[in-house]
Motif scaffolding. Structure first.
Motif, short mmCIF file in Angstrom:
data_model
loop_
_atom_site.label_atom_id
_atom_site.label_comp_id
_atom_site.label_asym_id
_atom_site.label_seq_id
_atom_site.Cartn_x
_atom_site.Cartn_y
_atom_site.Cartn_z
N TYR A 20 0.87 -1.21 0.15
CA TYR A 20 0.00 0.12 -0.07
C TYR A 20 0.68 1.21 0.09
CZ TYR A 20 -3.81 3.05 1.39
OH TYR A 20 -4.81 3.87 1.27
N PHE A 21 0.82 2.20 -1.14
CA PHE A 21 1.53 3.35 -1.18
C PHE A 21 0.81 4.47 -0.76
CE2 PHE A 21 3.70 0.26 -3.75
CZ PHE A 21 4.96 0.32 -3.62
N SER A 22 1.33 5.34 0.02
CA SER A 22 0.53 6.44 0.54
C SER A 22 1.51 7.58 0.75
CB SER A 22 -0.56 6.12 1.59
OG SER A 22 0.17 5.90 2.70
N ALA A 23 0.98 8.75 1.26
CA ALA A 23 1.79 9.85 1.80
C ALA A 23 1.02 10.45 3.08
CB ALA A 23 2.05 10.84 0.64
N PRO A 24 1.46 11.19 3.83
CA PRO A 24 0.77 11.80 4.89
C PRO A 24 -0.18 12.96 4.59
CG PRO A 24 3.20 11.89 5.67
CD PRO A 24 3.06 11.19 4.05
N SER A 25 0.18 13.50 3.09
CA SER A 25 -0.52 14.61 2.80
C SER A 25 -1.83 14.21 2.11
CB SER A 25 0.22 15.35 1.82
OG SER A 25 0.72 14.68 0.62
N CYS A 26 -1.96 12.54 1.92
CA CYS A 26 -2.84 12.42 0.95
C CYS A 26 -4.36 11.86 1.96
CB CYS A 26 -2.41 10.92 0.38
SG CYS A 26 -3.73 10.11 -0.50
N ASN A 27 -5.34 12.69 1.69
CA ASN A 27 -6.24 12.51 2.90
C ASN A 27 -7.14 11.12 2.47
OD1 ASN A 27 -6.03 14.54 4.25
ND2 ASN A 27 -7.02 15.83 2.95
N VAL A 28 -7.21 10.88 1.16
CA VAL A 28 -7.80 9.65 0.22
C VAL A 28 -7.32 8.26 1.13
CG1 VAL A 28 -8.58 8.21 -1.67
CG2 VAL A 28 -8.53 10.70 -1.66
N CYS A 29 -5.86 8.52 1.08
CA CYS A 29 -4.99 7.28 1.50
C CYS A 29 -5.36 7.03 2.90
CB CYS A 29 -3.54 7.64 1.69
SG CYS A 29 -2.78 8.20 -0.18
N HIS A 30 -5.59 7.93 3.78
CA HIS A 30 -5.98 7.82 5.09
C HIS A 30 -7.18 7.08 5.46
CE1 HIS A 30 -1.85 9.33 6.20
NE2 HIS A 30 -2.23 10.57 5.73
N ALA A 31 -7.97 7.62 4.55
CA ALA A 31 -9.58 7.08 4.62
C ALA A 31 -9.50 5.74 4.14
CB ALA A 31 -10.40 8.07 3.93
N LEU A 32 -8.84 5.28 3.09
CA LEU A 32 -9.09 4.10 2.37
C LEU A 32 -8.43 2.96 3.13
CD1 LEU A 32 -9.94 2.59 -0.24
CD2 LEU A 32 -7.96 3.38 -1.21
N LYS A 33 -6.98 3.23 3.70
CA LYS A 33 -6.41 2.33 4.19
C LYS A 33 -7.01 1.39 5.30
CE LYS A 33 -1.85 1.35 6.27
NZ LYS A 33 -0.40 1.63 6.57
N PRO A 34 -7.67 1.98 6.45
CA PRO A 34 -8.25 1.08 7.41
C PRO A 34 -9.40 0.15 6.85
CG PRO A 34 -8.70 3.44 7.86
CD PRO A 34 -7.71 3.33 6.73
N LYS A 35 -10.15 0.68 5.82
CA LYS A 35 -11.26 0.03 5.41
C LYS A 35 -10.73 -1.12 4.58
CE LYS A 35 -14.23 4.26 4.73
NZ LYS A 35 -14.74 5.06 3.74
N LEU A 36 -9.66 -1.02 3.73
CA LEU A 36 -8.92 -2.08 2.80
C LEU A 36 -8.64 -3.02 3.75
CD1 LEU A 36 -6.94 -0.66 0.16
CD2 LEU A 36 -8.53 -2.43 0.16
N LEU A 37 -7.81 -2.77 5.06
CA LEU A 37 -7.26 -3.69 5.99
C LEU A 37 -8.24 -4.50 6.71
CD1 LEU A 37 -4.38 -1.55 7.71
CD2 LEU A 37 -4.36 -3.08 5.81
N ASP A 38 -9.48 -3.77 7.05
CA ASP A 38 -10.56 -4.54 7.67
C ASP A 38 -11.05 -5.39 6.73
OD1 ASP A 38 -10.31 -3.10 10.12
OD2 ASP A 38 -11.96 -1.76 9.50
N ALA A 39 -11.31 -5.23 5.46
CA ALA A 39 -11.91 -6.04 4.48
C ALA A 39 -11.02 -7.40 4.10
CB ALA A 39 -12.15 -5.30 3.13
N LEU A 40 -9.62 -7.04 4.03
CA LEU A 40 -8.55 -7.98 3.97
C LEU A 40 -8.68 -8.96 4.85
CD1 LEU A 40 -5.36 -6.46 2.17
CD2 LEU A 40 -7.11 -8.06 1.42
#
Length: 106
Positions: A20-40
């Protein structure tokens, strides 16, 4: 700190890996990651996840041909199986992974 070698070792040593590639300045990254991790976790218990902060590890993203965030790379049995950048839904990712994952784990 992540390195290309660490990620490659994870891909080699595990049957199913998401990078999973992201950056601190990416709001979408922060919103998406926990949802993806929960689903996985709910659907694919054997998945290993590697997170790459492109602001800290600038050489990793180009090595994997990643030029937009968020980006996910899915590796199954050591080979890149699925790649998605920017606009993605959790359901779409799960749908893409389900069949090959179930074949590999059955």
């Amino acid at each position: 700190m992540q390195t290309i070698e660490n990620i490659n070792n994870t891909i080699k040593e595990n049957m199913a890996v998401m990078v999973y590639f992201s950056a601190p300045s990416c709001n979408v990254c922060h919103a998406l990651k926990p949802k993806l991790l929960d689903a996985l976790n709910a659907n694919f218990p054997d998945f290993k996840v590697e997170s790459v902060d492109i602001s800290q590890s600038e050489e990793i993203a180009p090595h994997f041909n990643v030029f937009a965030i968020p980006t996910i790379l899915i590796y199954l049995d050591g080979k890149e199986f699925f790649r998605k950048s920017r606009n993605m839904s959790v359901d779409e990712v799960i749908r893409e992974i389900r069949r090959p994952y179930e074949i590999m784990t059955s």
